[in-house]
Scaffold this motif. Structure first.
Motif, PDB file in Angstrom:
ATOM      1  N   MET A 183       1.383  -1.312  -0.043  1.00  0.00           N
ATOM      2  CA  MET A 183      -0.094  -0.036  -0.078  1.00  0.00           C
ATOM      3  C   MET A 183       0.421   0.831   0.177  1.00  0.00           C
ATOM      4  N   ALA A 184       1.803   0.977   0.883  1.00  0.00           N
ATOM      5  CA  ALA A 184       3.035   2.150   0.388  1.00  0.00           C
ATOM      6  C   ALA A 184       3.165   2.511  -0.434  1.00  0.00           C
ATOM      7  N   ASP A 185       3.794   1.540  -1.253  1.00  0.00           N
ATOM      8  CA  ASP A 185       4.824   1.641  -2.636  1.00  0.00           C
ATOM      9  C   ASP A 185       2.778   2.105  -3.290  1.00  0.00           C
ATOM     10  N   GLU A 186       2.052   1.677  -3.195  1.00  0.00           N
ATOM     11  CA  GLU A 186       0.809   2.386  -4.291  1.00  0.00           C
ATOM     12  C   GLU A 186       0.998   3.579  -4.266  1.00  0.00           C
ATOM     13  N   MET A 187       1.444   4.558  -2.438  1.00  0.00           N
ATOM     14  CA  MET A 187       0.853   6.085  -2.690  1.00  0.00           C
ATOM     15  C   MET A 187       1.977   6.773  -2.916  1.00  0.00           C
ATOM     16  N   ALA A 228      -6.377   0.109  -4.986  1.00  0.00           N
ATOM     17  CA  ALA A 228      -7.581  -0.219  -5.100  1.00  0.00           C
ATOM     18  C   ALA A 228      -7.936  -1.710  -4.192  1.00  0.00           C
ATOM     19  N   ARG A 229      -7.329  -2.803  -4.958  1.00  0.00           N
ATOM     20  CA  ARG A 229      -7.675  -3.982  -4.343  1.00  0.00           C
ATOM     21  C   ARG A 229      -7.065  -4.180  -3.234  1.00  0.00           C
ATOM     22  N   VAL A 278      -6.654  -1.859  -0.832  1.00  0.00           N
ATOM     23  CA  VAL A 278      -7.579  -1.048   0.060  1.00  0.00           C
ATOM     24  C   VAL A 278      -8.914  -2.191   0.397  1.00  0.00           C
ATOM     25  N   THR A 279      -9.596  -2.775  -0.649  1.00  0.00           N
ATOM     26  CA  THR A 279     -10.627  -3.776  -0.604  1.00  0.00           C
ATOM     27  C   THR A 279     -10.204  -5.108   0.343  1.00  0.00           C
ATOM     28  N   GLU A 280      -9.066  -5.486   0.724  1.00  0.00           N
ATOM     29  CA  GLU A 280      -8.284  -6.570   0.963  1.00  0.00           C
ATOM     30  C   GLU A 280      -8.151  -5.807   2.574  1.00  0.00           C
ATOM     31  N   LEU A 281      -7.580  -4.420   3.308  1.00  0.00           N
ATOM     32  CA  LEU A 281      -7.479  -3.801   4.109  1.00  0.00           C
ATOM     33  C   LEU A 281      -8.817  -4.210   5.181  1.00  0.00           C
ATOM     34  N   GLU A 282      -9.987  -3.447   4.011  1.00  0.00           N
ATOM     35  CA  GLU A 282     -11.053  -3.510   4.540  1.00  0.00           C
ATOM     36  C   GLU A 282     -12.082  -4.719   4.852  1.00  0.00           C
ATOM     37  N   THR A 283     -11.485  -5.503   4.367  1.00  0.00           N
ATOM     38  CA  THR A 283     -12.638  -6.981   4.660  1.00  0.00           C
ATOM     39  C   THR A 283     -11.840  -7.103   5.411  1.00  0.00           C
ATOM     40  N   TYR A 284      -9.721  -7.301   5.598  1.00  0.00           N
ATOM     41  CA  TYR A 284      -9.532  -7.276   7.375  1.00  0.00           C
ATOM     42  C   TYR A 284     -10.125  -6.761   7.805  1.00  0.00           C
ATOM     43  N   GLY A 285     -10.340  -5.791   8.169  1.00  0.00           N
ATOM     44  CA  GLY A 285     -10.610  -4.977   9.424  1.00  0.00           C
ATOM     45  C   GLY A 285     -12.326  -5.380   9.835  1.00  0.00           C
ATOM     46  N   ARG A 286     -12.942  -5.908   8.932  1.00  0.00           N
ATOM     47  CA  ARG A 286     -14.455  -6.268   9.431  1.00  0.00           C
ATOM     48  C   ARG A 286     -14.282  -8.267   9.799  1.00  0.00           C
TER      49      ARG A 286
END
Length: 162
Positions: free
Chosen positions: A70-74, A148-149, A151-159
């Motif tokens: 994610m840091a690389d994508e940013m 974007a992928r 971020v979706t993984e991170l949202e899933t991790y959070g849930r």
């Protein structure tokens, strides 16, 4: 209402990149702290140290690789020095983890492991905070497909990791 309460979050802010990262990082740091805290004590036994290094070698790696990716994508959205700093901090965490793995498997290393575990946790917290701060300036919808992928993984991790 106390003076320390935060302002209500609007739906747009609730899904911001920084907010998603913050939520995932909070869970990840809480989990990492749970596994490493016993090893931060200077009288920690072999099994406390072993549990910490096994966690770092196994469960920690997935979230760590996602955070680095994610840091690389940013990076394209950040000033060069910020991107370099985030990359360097990620590398420092990798080095600290390797050092902990090496020393934590040996007997008679409680004091060394305690110091290294505390440094590891402090560095991880700072790195996550720095990533979140940098993400405040990045519109989530402008991330490339891989971002974007993630971020979706991170949202899933959070849930899935309450």
């Amino acid at each position: 209402m106390t003076a320390h309460q935060l302002e209500p979050i609007t739906p747009a802010e609730d899904q911001s990149l920084a907010r998603v990262l913050r939520a995932a990082h909070e869970i990840w740091i809480r989990e990492t702290t749970l596994f490493l805290s016993p090893a931060t004590k200077e009288d920690a036994g072999f099994w406390e140290r072993w549990t910490a290094v096994r966690y770092l070698a196994d469960q920690f790696q997935g979230p760590f690789h996602r955070a680095r990716a994610m840091a690389d994508e940013m990076r394209p959205f950040l000033p060069t020095e910020t991107g370099d700093r985030l990359s360097g901090e990620g590398e420092r965490i990798a080095q600290l983890g390797q050092a902990l793995d090496k020393v934590g498997r040996r007997r008679g290393t409680a004091r060394t492991v305690a110091v290294a575990s505390r440094e590891f946790l402090q560095t991880l917290r700072q790195w996550c905070s720095d990533i979140e701060l940098a993400a405040q300036q990045i519109p989530r919808e402008e991330l490339p497909e891989e971002g974007a992928r993630l971020v979706t993984e991170l949202e899933t991790y959070g849930r899935t990791h309450p």
